[in-house]
Structures are given as structure tokens and as C-alpha cells.
Design an enzyme around this catalytic site. Structure first.
Site, PDB file in Angstrom:
ATOM      1  N   ARG A 140       0.834  -1.204   0.000  1.00  0.00           N
ATOM      2  CA  ARG A 140       0.000   0.000   0.000  1.00  0.00           C
ATOM      3  C   ARG A 140       0.871   1.257   0.000  1.00  0.00           C
ATOM      4  O   ARG A 140       0.948   1.943  -1.001  1.00  0.00           O
ATOM      5  CB  ARG A 140      -0.945  -0.045   1.213  1.00  0.00           C
ATOM      6  CG  ARG A 140      -2.081   0.925   1.134  1.00  0.00           C
ATOM      7  CD  ARG A 140      -3.199   0.594   2.105  1.00  0.00           C
ATOM      8  NE  ARG A 140      -2.822   0.693   3.507  1.00  0.00           N
ATOM      9  CZ  ARG A 140      -3.685   0.481   4.514  1.00  0.00           C
ATOM     10  NH1 ARG A 140      -4.944   0.155   4.266  1.00  0.00           N
ATOM     11  NH2 ARG A 140      -3.282   0.583   5.770  1.00  0.00           N
ATOM     12  N   ARG A 223      -1.593   0.288  17.279  1.00  0.00           N
ATOM     13  CA  ARG A 223      -2.640   1.078  16.615  1.00  0.00           C
ATOM     14  C   ARG A 223      -3.927   0.270  16.734  1.00  0.00           C
ATOM     15  O   ARG A 223      -4.226  -0.594  15.919  1.00  0.00           O
ATOM     16  CB  ARG A 223      -2.279   1.296  15.135  1.00  0.00           C
ATOM     17  CG  ARG A 223      -0.896   1.911  14.919  1.00  0.00           C
ATOM     18  CD  ARG A 223      -0.629   2.169  13.437  1.00  0.00           C
ATOM     19  NE  ARG A 223      -0.730   0.984  12.601  1.00  0.00           N
ATOM     20  CZ  ARG A 223       0.281   0.186  12.283  1.00  0.00           C
ATOM     21  NH1 ARG A 223       1.514   0.431  12.725  1.00  0.00           N
ATOM     22  NH2 ARG A 223       0.079  -0.879  11.515  1.00  0.00           N
ATOM     23  N   TYR A 268     -40.319  -0.908  -5.016  1.00  0.00           N
ATOM     24  CA  TYR A 268     -39.904  -0.747  -6.415  1.00  0.00           C
ATOM     25  C   TYR A 268     -39.775  -2.085  -7.128  1.00  0.00           C
ATOM     26  O   TYR A 268     -39.235  -3.048  -6.567  1.00  0.00           O
ATOM     27  CB  TYR A 268     -38.550  -0.034  -6.478  1.00  0.00           C
ATOM     28  CG  TYR A 268     -38.601   1.418  -6.100  1.00  0.00           C
ATOM     29  CD1 TYR A 268     -39.345   2.331  -6.861  1.00  0.00           C
ATOM     30  CD2 TYR A 268     -37.910   1.897  -4.994  1.00  0.00           C
ATOM     31  CE1 TYR A 268     -39.386   3.672  -6.517  1.00  0.00           C
ATOM     32  CE2 TYR A 268     -37.949   3.238  -4.640  1.00  0.00           C
ATOM     33  CZ  TYR A 268     -38.695   4.116  -5.409  1.00  0.00           C
ATOM     34  OH  TYR A 268     -38.733   5.436  -5.066  1.00  0.00           O
ATOM     35  N   CYS A 314     -35.531   1.008  -0.234  1.00  0.00           N
ATOM     36  CA  CYS A 314     -35.591   2.304  -0.919  1.00  0.00           C
ATOM     37  C   CYS A 314     -34.503   3.225  -0.363  1.00  0.00           C
ATOM     38  O   CYS A 314     -33.783   2.868   0.553  1.00  0.00           O
ATOM     39  CB  CYS A 314     -36.955   2.958  -0.728  1.00  0.00           C
ATOM     40  SG  CYS A 314     -38.345   1.888  -1.128  1.00  0.00           S
ATOM     41  N   MET A 315     -34.417   4.426  -0.904  1.00  0.00           N
ATOM     42  CA  MET A 315     -33.386   5.360  -0.444  1.00  0.00           C
ATOM     43  C   MET A 315     -33.579   5.713   1.036  1.00  0.00           C
ATOM     44  O   MET A 315     -32.608   5.827   1.784  1.00  0.00           O
ATOM     45  CB  MET A 315     -33.412   6.635  -1.297  1.00  0.00           C
ATOM     46  CG  MET A 315     -32.256   7.571  -1.001  1.00  0.00           C
ATOM     47  SD  MET A 315     -32.330   9.127  -1.904  1.00  0.00           S
ATOM     48  CE  MET A 315     -31.970   8.598  -3.564  1.00  0.00           C
ATOM     49  N   ASP A 316     -34.843   5.863   1.448  1.00  0.00           N
ATOM     50  CA  ASP A 316     -35.115   6.389   2.789  1.00  0.00           C
ATOM     51  C   ASP A 316     -36.057   5.524   3.615  1.00  0.00           C
ATOM     52  O   ASP A 316     -36.353   5.878   4.765  1.00  0.00           O
ATOM     53  CB  ASP A 316     -35.760   7.782   2.686  1.00  0.00           C
ATOM     54  CG  ASP A 316     -35.162   8.586   1.561  1.00  0.00           C
ATOM     55  OD1 ASP A 316     -33.953   8.901   1.667  1.00  0.00           O
ATOM     56  OD2 ASP A 316     -35.857   8.853   0.564  1.00  0.00           O
TER      57      ASP A 316
HETATM   58  C1  PLP Z   1      -6.983   1.250   9.934  1.00  0.00           C
HETATM   59  C2  PLP Z   1      -5.594   0.946  10.338  1.00  0.00           C
HETATM   60  C3  PLP Z   1      -5.344   0.351  11.587  1.00  0.00           C
HETATM   61  C4  PLP Z   1      -6.440  -0.166  12.492  1.00  0.00           C
HETATM   62  O1  PLP Z   1      -6.818  -1.436  12.043  1.00  0.00           O
HETATM   63  P1  PLP Z   1      -7.877  -2.317  12.843  1.00  0.00           P
HETATM   64  O2  PLP Z   1      -7.971  -3.568  12.067  1.00  0.00           O
HETATM   65  O3  PLP Z   1      -9.152  -1.543  12.823  1.00  0.00           O
HETATM   66  O4  PLP Z   1      -7.348  -2.477  14.217  1.00  0.00           O
HETATM   67  C5  PLP Z   1      -4.016   0.203  11.977  1.00  0.00           C
HETATM   68  N1  PLP Z   1      -3.010   0.599  11.168  1.00  0.00           N
HETATM   69  C6  PLP Z   1      -3.220   1.130   9.961  1.00  0.00           C
HETATM   70  C7  PLP Z   1      -2.050   1.527   9.127  1.00  0.00           C
HETATM   71  C8  PLP Z   1      -4.513   1.310   9.491  1.00  0.00           C
HETATM   72  O5  PLP Z   1      -4.716   1.820   8.279  1.00  0.00           O
END
Ligand code: PLP
Length: 377
Positions: A140, A223, A268, A314-316
Site C-alpha cells: 500500500r 494502533r 420498487y 428504498c433510499m429512505d
Molecule cells: C486502519 C488501520 C489500523 C487499524 O486497524 P484495525 O484492524 O481496525 O485495528 C491500523 N493501522 C493502519 C495503518 C490502518 O490503516
């Protein structure tokens, strides 16, 4: 889109569940390991600022977001904790990131070269904090090459405008049973990390799945994302080491109720036709709210009973078939508990042939978010 506060469709976010999930994870970490709460995409649809505050109470010391705008929204809410933008930010935004003490992910030398004169142009610009993204197999963003990484580190070291605060990578398969690819990524990351002449403050590799299932890899920051919200990153593949409590429920009300007769059609395309006399209820939610068209056939809960959505979404609005006449104003549960039954985000995602992440962050901000308070300890 304008949030529709006076429509009886709303999301309820249980702040106690968020607190629990973060607190349980904190307990498993070394005391030196920082937990950065990932609150990108409006905290996976749960609401950026309220979620960030509960995470802080539960022990999160920093935040990760996807865009600089999300970081600025945290700063505007007086959140002073460290923030890392995980995606690539335009070099043009480097001065504002520096001014607001927001750290940025960088994955190549060109970015550094482009940002430097922009930072230089600002009088007394604070140093911009950087985290080097390394691509060890996610494909990525990030450095893949030892020499390029070393050169970038030397460039930052020599710069008056930049400082290296972290290095990280992201795993492609941390939520799978087979760890072969994961181990390959770990090995590559070690090579890149060891090429740096000095370790920055934060070395991090773990998303929720890595932190839950690969303890060896925590470095000194995680993270922590989807598990904050009580969602299992693997879906149903791997069991979490503690109970993840889902934080999000989605409710509405019946706004119209009628009986239809054999041969009458609904919605629809007139794709649904009654085979008997049937009670049909209408619910004010639709694909414009993120309740996807393919949810046709999925059930909602009314008075603890499963009622299938009939005809096209539907949309709503959507229509459901009810086992008996329920009154206008009756509560409808699309996600969450009702009496003895429960519809989880996982069940919704399975039905829609996607992952709960996509359903949660796809719930549109037309739906207001209500917050259940955290209970006192
Ligand atoms: C979104 C993301 C996370 C969090 O991932 P989870 O699977 O929600 O814990 C951690 N690191 C990076 C680089 C992300 O893009």
C-alpha cells in the site's frame, strides 16, 4: 448530509463498551507500550470526538486517523494528545501539521524533498514529526528498500524542519490462522528497522488483530482500531482473548402499518408479492443511510420477533413483514439486542457479503448518534 434528528432512526453508542474494550487491551500490554486509538472515518462510524474522549479515559495516550482533516477535528475539540495521520498527506499540508503538532506518515524521499521548502517558508515553524511507513508486504504505502530508508533517515536527521518520531509497518494477514505471510512481513520489518542508525520514539506494527493474536510483535506502540468498538477483526475466524463488547446499536420505529392481501406487492419493481394476508410495517431508513439495497431479505427485530425486509430497500424507507399487527411507534432494532434476540454487525455484514468494518463506517451521518454514558468504576 444534514443529520435527521427528528426522524426516529438513531445509532446508540455505548461508551461503557468502548471503555471496557480499550481498558481490557491496556491491561494486556506492557506498561511502556502506548495504545493509540484508531479513530479514522468518524471512529468507524461511532463518532470521532466522543469516542476519542472515552478512549483517553480508558488509557489511550494517542490517536491515529486517516486524514489530516480528521486530525484537525481532534485538535479543534481541544484534544492535545499525540496524533498520527496514517495515510499519505499532501506536502502542502505539512506546515499546518507541524503547527498543530500532528505527526505524518511518509513513505518516500520525494515527499520529504517537496515538504521541506514549504516548512522553510513559515517563520518559526515547529519541527514536523514523521513516522516512516515501511511496506513489508501490504503493498500500500511505504519504504521497501533499505538504502532508500537509510537515505531518508539521514535527510531527516540533517533537517532543521523535520524529526523522526516513529517507524511502522502494517500487516495484510494478521487476522488469519495461517501465519506464514505474517512471519515474512515481520522478518522484512526487522531488516528495515535494523537499518536505521537509531530507533525513533515509537516503533509500531500492531493493528487490533496483531495485538490480539501476535503478542511478540507489539514493539512499543499499538494502533488499536476495530476492537475498540467491540468488533472482532477476524470476523468469526479467531476468538478474542477477552470479551469484546459491541458498542453500536441501530434503532428506529414503525412509522406506518397496514395489512396487505394476496397478490398485493411491495416496493420498487414489485418484486415482492403477498401470498397471504400480511401485516407490513414501514421503517424510515434506507440505502442513503448506509442500509444497503442488498439488505432486502434480512430481518429486523420488533418486540423480540424477527421481521424480514420485503421488497427492495428504498433510499429512505424499508418495509418489513410482521407476524401480527404492531403499532405505529413500536421500537425497531436493526443492530443490537431486543428481548432475547440480537442482531450483530457481524450478522449484517455476513448477510451483505462484506465485513463489519464496511457496514459500521458506511452508516451515514444522516443518522444521529446518541451516547450512553460510561458508568463510574
Ligand atoms: C486502519 C488501520 C489500523 C487499524 O486497524 P484495525 O484492524 O481496525 O485495528 C491500523 N493501522 C493502519 C495503518 C490502518 O490503516
Amino acid at each position: 448530509m444534514q443529520p435527521s434528528y427528528l426522524r426516529p432512526t438513531y445509532i446508540e453508542v455505548d461508551q461503557q463498551a468502548i471503555y471496557h474494550n480499550v481498558h481490557e487491551e491496556k491491561k494486556r500490554l506492557n506498561p511502556e507500550t502506548a495504545l493509540f486509538a484508531v479513530v479514522k472515518a468518524d471512529a468507524y462510524g461511532h463518532g470521532l470526538v466522543p469516542v476519542a474522549r472515552v478512549c483517553q479515559e480508558a488509557g489511550a495516550t494517542g490517536f491515529c486517523v486517516a486524514t489530516i482533516d480528521e486530525a484537525l477535528a481532534l485538535r479543534a475539540a481541544q484534544i492535545a494528545a499525540p496524533i498520527l495521520v496514517l495515510g499519505i498527506t499532501s506536502p502542502q499540508a505539512a506546515p499546518i501539521a507541524a503547527a498543530q503538532n500532528i505527526a505524518l506518515a511518509v513513505g518516500d524521499q520525494d515527499w520529504l524533498t517537496m515538504a521541506t521548502p514549504l516548512l522553510k517558508a513559515v517563520p518559526d515553524c515547529p519541527q514536523l514529526k514523521l513516522h516512516f511507513a515501511t511496506d513489508t508486504g501490504m503493498g500500500r504505502i511505504g519504504f521497501t528498500d533499505v538504502d532508500a530508508l537509510k537515505a531518508a533517515a539521514a535527510f531527516v536527521k540533517a533537517s532543521a524542519y523535520l524529526t523522526l518520531e516513529g517507524i511502522f509497518t502494517h500487516f495484510a494477514t494478521a487476522d488469519e490462522k495461517d501465519t506464514t505471510y505474517f512471519e515474512k512481513q515481520v522478518a522484512k520489518f526487522k531488516v528495515l528497522l535494523n537499518a536505521l542508525p537509531e530507533r525513533p520514539k515509537y516503533v509500531h506494527v500492531a493493528n487490533s488483530a496483531t495485538s490480539l493474536w501476535h503478542e511478540a510483535c507489539q514493539c512499543n506502540m499499538i494502533r488499536f482500531g476495530v476492537a475498540i468498538y467491540g468488533l472482532n477483526p477476524s470476523g468469526s475466524t479467531l476468538a478474542a482473548p477477552y470479551e469484546l463488547q459491541p458498542a453500536l446499536s441501530l434503532y428506529s420505529e414503525l412509522v406506518f402499518v397496514k395489512q396487505i392481501h394476496v397478490g398485493d406487492s411491495v416496493s420498487y419493481g414489485a418484486t415482492y408479492t403477498a401470498k397471504n394476508d400480511e401485516w407490513i410495517g414501514t421503517i424510515p431508513i434506507g440505502y442513503a443511510d448506509g442500509w444497503l439495497r442488498r439488505m432486502s431479505g434480512m430481518s429486523v427485530l420488533i418486540k423480540g420477533k424477527r421481521c424480514p425486509i420485503v421488497g427492495r430497500v428504498c433510499m429512505d424507507q424499508v418495509m418489513v413483514r410482521m407476524p401480527e399487527k404492531f403499532a405505529v411507534g413500536e421500537k425497531v432494532t436493526l443492530i443490537g439486542h431486543d428481548e432475547d434476540d440480537e442482531i450483530t454487525l457481524q450478522e449484517v455484514a455476513d448477510y451483505a457479503q462484506t465485513i463489519h468494518y464496511e457496514i459500521a463506517c458506511g452508516l451515514h451521518d444522516r443518522i444521529p448518534r446518541h451516547y450512553l454514558p460510561k458508568r463510574e468504576d
